[in-house]
Design a protein around this motif. Structure first.
Motif, mmCIF file in Angstrom:
data_model
loop_
_atom_site.group_PDB
_atom_site.id
_atom_site.type_symbol
_atom_site.label_atom_id
_atom_site.label_comp_id
_atom_site.label_asym_id
_atom_site.label_seq_id
_atom_site.Cartn_x
_atom_site.Cartn_y
_atom_site.Cartn_z
ATOM 1 N N GLU A 239 51.144 63.433 51.484
ATOM 2 C CA GLU A 239 51.166 64.608 50.618
ATOM 3 C C GLU A 239 52.619 64.928 50.269
ATOM 4 O O GLU A 239 53.553 64.446 50.908
ATOM 5 C CB GLU A 239 50.535 65.801 51.340
ATOM 6 C CG GLU A 239 49.089 65.593 51.762
ATOM 7 C CD GLU A 239 48.147 65.489 50.578
ATOM 8 O OE1 GLU A 239 48.478 66.070 49.520
ATOM 9 O OE2 GLU A 239 47.090 64.849 50.699
ATOM 10 N N ALA A 240 52.817 65.730 49.252
ATOM 11 C CA ALA A 240 54.172 66.107 48.849
ATOM 12 C C ALA A 240 54.882 66.853 49.982
ATOM 13 O O ALA A 240 54.259 67.548 50.776
ATOM 14 C CB ALA A 240 54.119 66.981 47.596
ATOM 15 N N ALA B 62 58.648 61.427 53.214
ATOM 16 C CA ALA B 62 57.919 60.172 53.396
ATOM 17 C C ALA B 62 56.907 59.966 52.271
ATOM 18 O O ALA B 62 56.272 60.908 51.801
ATOM 19 C CB ALA B 62 57.210 60.166 54.741
ATOM 20 N N GLU B 63 56.767 58.715 51.863
ATOM 21 C CA GLU B 63 55.800 58.356 50.828
ATOM 22 C C GLU B 63 54.486 57.881 51.431
ATOM 23 O O GLU B 63 53.420 58.032 50.837
ATOM 24 C CB GLU B 63 56.386 57.271 49.922
ATOM 25 C CG GLU B 63 55.575 56.991 48.686
ATOM 26 C CD GLU B 63 56.289 56.057 47.719
ATOM 27 O OE1 GLU B 63 55.664 55.650 46.718
ATOM 28 O OE2 GLU B 63 57.468 55.720 47.961
ATOM 29 N N THR C 286 62.162 50.100 48.699
ATOM 30 C CA THR C 286 62.391 50.844 49.949
ATOM 31 C C THR C 286 61.472 52.056 49.986
ATOM 32 O O THR C 286 61.405 52.828 49.020
ATOM 33 C CB THR C 286 63.859 51.306 50.064
ATOM 34 O OG1 THR C 286 64.707 50.146 50.085
ATOM 35 C CG2 THR C 286 64.076 52.104 51.343
ATOM 36 N N VAL C 287 60.761 52.194 51.080
ATOM 37 C CA VAL C 287 59.778 53.267 51.228
ATOM 38 C C VAL C 287 60.020 53.977 52.559
ATOM 39 O O VAL C 287 60.211 53.322 53.590
ATOM 40 C CB VAL C 287 58.337 52.710 51.183
ATOM 41 C CG1 VAL C 287 57.321 53.840 51.331
ATOM 42 C CG2 VAL C 287 58.102 51.942 49.895
ATOM 43 N N ARG C 288 59.996 55.300 52.529
ATOM 44 C CA ARG C 288 60.080 56.055 53.777
ATOM 45 C C ARG C 288 58.675 56.232 54.341
ATOM 46 O O ARG C 288 57.747 56.646 53.641
ATOM 47 C CB ARG C 288 60.735 57.415 53.556
ATOM 48 C CG ARG C 288 60.838 58.257 54.836
ATOM 49 C CD ARG C 288 61.907 59.314 54.739
ATOM 50 N NE ARG C 288 63.248 58.705 54.665
ATOM 51 C CZ ARG C 288 64.379 59.397 54.619
ATOM 52 N NH1 ARG C 288 64.338 60.730 54.647
ATOM 53 N NH2 ARG C 288 65.538 58.782 54.548
ATOM 54 N N VAL C 289 58.534 55.895 55.631
ATOM 55 C CA VAL C 289 57.226 55.929 56.293
ATOM 56 C C VAL C 289 57.284 56.899 57.465
ATOM 57 O O VAL C 289 58.217 56.873 58.275
ATOM 58 C CB VAL C 289 56.820 54.527 56.797
ATOM 59 C CG1 VAL C 289 55.500 54.589 57.561
ATOM 60 C CG2 VAL C 289 56.714 53.547 55.627
ATOM 61 N N THR D 139 54.143 59.738 66.643
ATOM 62 C CA THR D 139 55.224 60.512 67.265
ATOM 63 C C THR D 139 56.060 61.304 66.266
ATOM 64 O O THR D 139 57.014 61.979 66.668
ATOM 65 C CB THR D 139 56.170 59.573 68.033
ATOM 66 O OG1 THR D 139 56.793 58.676 67.104
ATOM 67 C CG2 THR D 139 55.420 58.774 69.093
ATOM 68 N N GLY D 140 55.738 61.210 64.978
ATOM 69 C CA GLY D 140 56.541 61.901 63.970
ATOM 70 C C GLY D 140 57.802 61.145 63.589
ATOM 71 O O GLY D 140 58.686 61.696 62.935
#
Length: 374
Positions: free
Chosen positions: A70-71, A76-77, A123-126, A131-132
């Motif tokens: 979610e936004a 993170a995407e 590049t993607v933020r996951v 654990t966050g």
């Protein structure tokens, strides 16, 4: 009534692990029901996992669940939930991380259309929901298409593949309360029939208990088979694990697959340190991603069990590249370290290379009688 339920699924290799990946939207929202699906998918509990996708080993009894974030979800995407199953019991553990399976998240998302690729690299933020933990993952996408062909070699996987760079942004205290959950660089525990054992309890992405191999009458160079057949050693490690876990604030871990245990010894192939990791009752054929990060971290902190074997020139050095040796070869970890005015180092960032590959894409068929709510 339909006797089998079909669920979209991709079988992915992530680093030196393997397992099915699912879109979160395709699984039941109810956790108990979801776990029934995952157990049936893997064929657990059954030592051979003959009726599912599991490979009769903890490293091939893993599941990835991915969703579009979610936004405003910490930038993170994608979100990733890792589930560790076991061949011979009905546990579905979603508490610890898995850096190997993490390597397959972005390839899975591209293969299934959750995200779109950029030109050259993507590049993607996951966000790892277990654990966050946040990580930036970069994969090769020439001409806007994912490729698995490349020259990156990781020990424990045959051949070469396209590199996947994982930059971990905040791994300290992933499951425990902090990087050093006991508040000490080293602790001593009195173990029956052994005596006093000095260990380092640490969590920089994976809760671990590090111990010198020689303190348990091992060289640290034994084969995986030798260690797995050493019942006395495994009993000693479990006694230590249960006792140390209490001091780490983890409580009773007798039914959990963490913390991992790791025997340390001097490197023999030019690396920083040599390892034999137990996950937690079976010796790992290599070493897990976040286990390697955690061991490397112990190598740059003062007065740990690791630094009694490997002694780095810390001083004001901010960048370390360490080779962590394991039964199948080595694992290279890059650490960015900040040193405070008292000279105490703190790891700011960890990065490493993995590879991943799509093995199968389709539907998994599960007997309705095993997964439907009762």
């Amino acid at each position: 009534m339909e006797q089998q339920i079909r669920i979209p699924c991709c079988l992915m290799r992530g680093g030196t692990s393997k397992g099915p990946f699912f879109n979160q939207a395709d699984l039941p929202a109810d956790i108990k029901q979801r776990n029934k699906v995952l157990l049936a998918a893997m064929g657990s509990p059954d030592k051979r996992q003959i009726d599912g996708l599991g490979g009769a080993h903890p490293l091939t009894s893993k599941v990835g669940i991915v969703a579009k974030c979610e936004a405003n979800t910490q930038g993170a995407e994608l979100s990733f939930l890792f589930a560790q199953l076991q061949p011979d019991n009905s546990t579905v553990n979603t508490e610890p991380n898995c850096g190997n399976m993490l390597a397959a998240v972005v390839p899975y998302a591209l293969e299934t259309g959750l995200i779109t690729a950029h030109q050259g690299e993507t590049t993607v933020r996951v966000l790892t929901e277990n654990t966050g933990m946040l990580s930036d993952i970069t994969i090769q996408t020439p001409n806007g298409q994912i490729t698995y062909e490349g020259s990156c070699k990781i020990d424990g996987v045959p051949g070469t593949s396209a590199p996947i760079k994982i930059s971990f942004l905040d791994t300290a205290g992933s499951v425990c309360s902090s990087l050093l959950p006991t508040g000490n660089y080293a602790d001593t525990f009195d173990i029956p029939n052994i005596g006093k054992l000095e260990v380092t309890c640490i969590d920089n992405g994976m809760p671990m208990i590090l111990i010198k191999a020689t303190d348990l009458n091992c060289t640290g160079q034994e084969s995986v088979t030798e260690l797995n057949e050493n019942k006395t050693l495994k009993e000693q490690l479990e006694t230590l694990r249960l006792k140390a876990s209490e001091k780490m604030g983890l409580g009773d871990v007798s039914q959990k697959n963490y913390p991992k245990m790791c025997l340390l010894s001097e490197a023999t192939q030019g690396g920083a340190i040599n390892t034999r990791c137990f996950i937690p009752h079976v010796c790992h054929d290599a070493i897990g991603v976040l286990a390697a990060v955690t061991v490397a971290t112990a190598c740059v902190l003062p007065n740990t069990v690791a630094t009694k074997i490997y002694q780095p020139a810390i001083n004001q050095k901010t960048h370390h590249q360490l080779s962590i040796e394991h039964p199948s070869g080595e694992f290279s970890v890059e650490l960015e370290v900040a040193v405070d005015s008292q000279g105490n180092p703190a790891v700011q960032k960890a990065a490493l290379l993995r590879t991943a590959r799509l093995i199968m894409q389709g539907e998994i068929c599960l007997l309705a009688s095993r997964v439907q709510a009762k």
